[in-house]
Design an enzyme around this catalytic site. Structure first.
Site, short mmCIF file in Angstrom:
data_model
loop_
_atom_site.label_atom_id
_atom_site.label_comp_id
_atom_site.label_asym_id
_atom_site.label_seq_id
_atom_site.Cartn_x
_atom_site.Cartn_y
_atom_site.Cartn_z
N TRP A 135 0.90 -1.16 0.00
CA TRP A 135 0.00 0.00 0.00
C TRP A 135 0.93 1.20 0.00
CZ3 TRP A 135 -2.03 3.77 3.66
CH2 TRP A 135 -3.31 4.24 3.34
N GLY A 140 5.52 -0.50 7.09
CA GLY A 140 5.88 0.63 7.96
C GLY A 140 6.55 1.73 7.15
#
Ligand code: M6R
Length: 613
Positions: A74, A101
């Protein structure tokens, strides 16, 4: 949010990875890739777009071997292209990484590495991780130590999985902060790694969750857990009871549809073992709520995001009404920045489907730091929000795959109701007869939900009438005001129709200006204490030419005579009415989105589990 899968063992990793990624699709992603160790080197396949494109690519140019790692990305740094998709190789192509992250100091690290001659192949922050590992290996460190040095250099919160062609017998992974989980599935002569349990659920039910600032060295026969400083840790092995079948669509077209229809079962399971109808009592042992704690509490802060926050809004009303204890709903992304007045006489109660929402975890940490007792209501078993809480209620819904939350909204409504009854009982401020009546009402819940679900054919007709609207207003009052917010959220996130939820009494202070024949207004008007007020609201909308879609109690002729369309719900005790009034709105949003031909389970730009701030 990004999904991670890893495999080490005698099988060909590729199908295990692709299958695992498929089961993580619900998290939301815009590119995908796999890397497999084959004949002493690492082969990578990556594509932008859906996983089906990666599967096609792998069919055209097959790869096989073990170990392997896979990822659905993403995008945060760098547009979603094949070049920026994970896995990322180091410059010498001997090390490969997948990551969840944001490397907060990546610009600085990238500049340093570039100055040392490293040529970056992508625009991502993630590539700095693998380039740093290669740099430390070049200085003589083995994979584990090179990874450890790297984990200590990068800033931010991360889930990371690495492997190296030079040490083919292991995968190294780490969890740093709350960027989503890393779970290790234990097999026989093989092991699995994933960001979420559904990815590995079909292979094993024995799992280890990495805690923050832990790393793991995973071989096919052994799992070694360590702190970042290298201290060995004896991990707790959890047995996950989710049935793999629960993560399948079965007879349904979409997960969202299946999950809406599962609510009769999930609500039944929510009550099971927790309600003693004979004694008229609630038992929630997982919450570890003692009489002493119950009597000490001066204020409860409920904190959550999105749909979970709307469940929390209902919870505030229930707790204040039943327990007569001050309770605030605090949006989790704001909580830690608002310098909340929290002390050891407060409880911070987090609600989260995933249990990994970064903002919610940060709000819990803020509460803990200020001395409050920390509770959670969580669906994903073993997630961080479940583990860090002193007491945690597990939503009995099973995995929720559709990005739009449905069954994980109604279950906590019932959990909060039960919590309020228990708390009031322990504080000694609930008369016996009231307690018995409140508990007895719970028995109605599954059946009421079932009756609303049976009205889907009628709801479909309303969906057909609304499928082309551009905007939609949702109004509610009192305990059904949060249902206006939730109804609007459901519609906007899967149908891309602009929708706003509003407290009905506020309409005259602004939104009324928007009302004309092009503005449908959904009025949540069951027979609850705010019914008359809602009637006058409906009249005001009609007086301005708006189209009214009312959620009303069966037999309410008055509402029927005013509204253009009625979504009927059965008669219901008002404190439980949100469980019932939200279901037609879930079904309406679902049917509008499918009529518009949209990807209901994976709406654009959204992720199931939002592990970044
Ligand atoms: O996993 P969580 O319950 O913590 O997630 C919170 C929100 O991100 C989530 O409810 C989101 O708003 C959903 N898309 C709503 O359908």
């Amino acid at each position: 949010m990004c999904g991670i899968v890893g495999y080490i063992g005698p099988r060909d990793a590729t199908p295990v990875l692709l299958n695992g990624l498929k089961r993580l699709e619900y998290r939301g992603y815009d590119s995908a890739g796999v890397a497999v160790l084959t004949d002493g080197h690492i082969e990578v396949r990556r594509t932008a777009g859906k996983l089906s494109r990666l599967v096609e690519l792998v069919d055209q140019t097959p790869l096989s071997g073990s170990p392997g790692i896979g990822h659905t990305r993403w995008a945060t740094h760098g547009v979603p292209t094949a070049r920026n998709a994970h896995p990322h190789l180091s410059a010498n192509a001997r090390v490969v990484v997948v990551h969840n992250g944001i490397v907060e100091n990546f610009l600085e690290l990238r500049d340093e590495l570039t100055a040392e001659g490293v040529i970056f192949q992508s625009d991502t922050d993630t590539e700095t991780i693998v380039q740093l590992v290669e740099k430390h290996q070049a200085a003589g460190l083995d994979l584990v130590e090179a990874a450890r040095q790297t984990f200590q250099t990068i800033q931010g919160a991360h889930g990371i999985v690495l492997m190296s062609a030079d040490e083919p017998d292991k995968i190294v992974c780490a969890r740093i902060g709350n960027a989503g989980g890393v779970v290790i599935g234990l097999g026989q002569g093989e092991n699995f790694i994933a960001s979420d349990i559904p990815a590995i659920m079909e292979h094993t039910q024995q799992v280890i969750f990495l805690e923050s600032h832990q790393m793991a060295i995973v071989t096919s026969s052994h799992v070694q857990i360590e702190t970042m400083a290298g201290k060995s840790i004896q991990p707790k092995i959890h047995t996950i009871s989710f049935d793999a079948a629960a993560a399948e669509k079965g007879e349904y077209q979409h997960f969202m549809q299946k999950e809406i229809h599962e609510q009769v079962r999930s609500l039944t399971d929510t009550l099971a073992g927790r309600v003693d109808f004979q004694a008229g009592r609630i038992r929630l042992p997982e919450l570890k709520l003692t009489t002493e704690l119950a009597q000490k509490i001066r204020k409860i802060y409920i904190t959550a995001c999105g749909t979970a926050a709307y469940a929390g809004m209902v919870g505030k009303i229930l707790i204040e009404k039943i327990v007569r204890l001050p309770c605030e709903l605090e949006i989790a992304s704001e909580f830690r920045y608002s310098d909340p007045i929290v002390d050891e006489n407060c409880v911070v109660l987090a609600i989260s489907q995933s249990g990994e929402t970064a903002d919610t975890l940060a709000a819990m940490e803020e509460g803990r730091r200020k001395g409050a007792a920390i509770w959670s209501i969580v669906n994903a078993i073993g997630s961080q929000a479940m583990r860090v809480a002193q007491g945690s209620l597990s939503m009995q819904t099973g995995p929720e795959i559709g990005v739009a939350s449905t069954k994980a909204f109604t279950a906590p409504l019932v959990d909060l109701y039960m919590l309020a009854v228990l708390l009031a009982d322990l504080r000694g401020n609930l008369p016996d007869a009231d307690r018995r009546a409140l508990v007895s009402d719970l028995r109605l819940v599954p059946q009421l939900a079932s009756r609303v679900l049976n009205t889907e054919p009628e709801i479909k007709k309303v969906a057909r009438a609304l499928k082309n609207v551009r905007d939609c207003l949702f109004l509610g009052r009192g305990i059904n005001m949060p249902i206006a917010y939730e109804g609007a959220l459901k519609l906007k996130e899967i149908s891309y129709i602009h929708a706003e939820g509003y407290p009905a009494g506020e309409m005259k202070h602004g939104p009324i200006a928007l009302i004309d024949r092009h503005m449908p207004v959904v009025c949540i008007a069951p027979q609850d204490p705010w019914h008359e007020k809602m009637l006058s609201q409906i009249q005001q909308v009609k007086a301005r030419g708006g189209t009214v879609i009312a959620v009303a109690t069966e037999g309410d002729e008055l509402v029927a005579s005013l509204a253009d369309h009625v979504l009927w719900v059965p008669k219901c005790p008002w404190m439980l009415s949100p469980v019932v009034t939200v279901i037609p709105l879930q079904l309406m949003a679902y049917n509008i989105a499918t009529l518009r031909g949209l990807d209901v389970d994976q709406p654009r730009n959204l992720a199931k589990s939002v592990t970044v701030e």
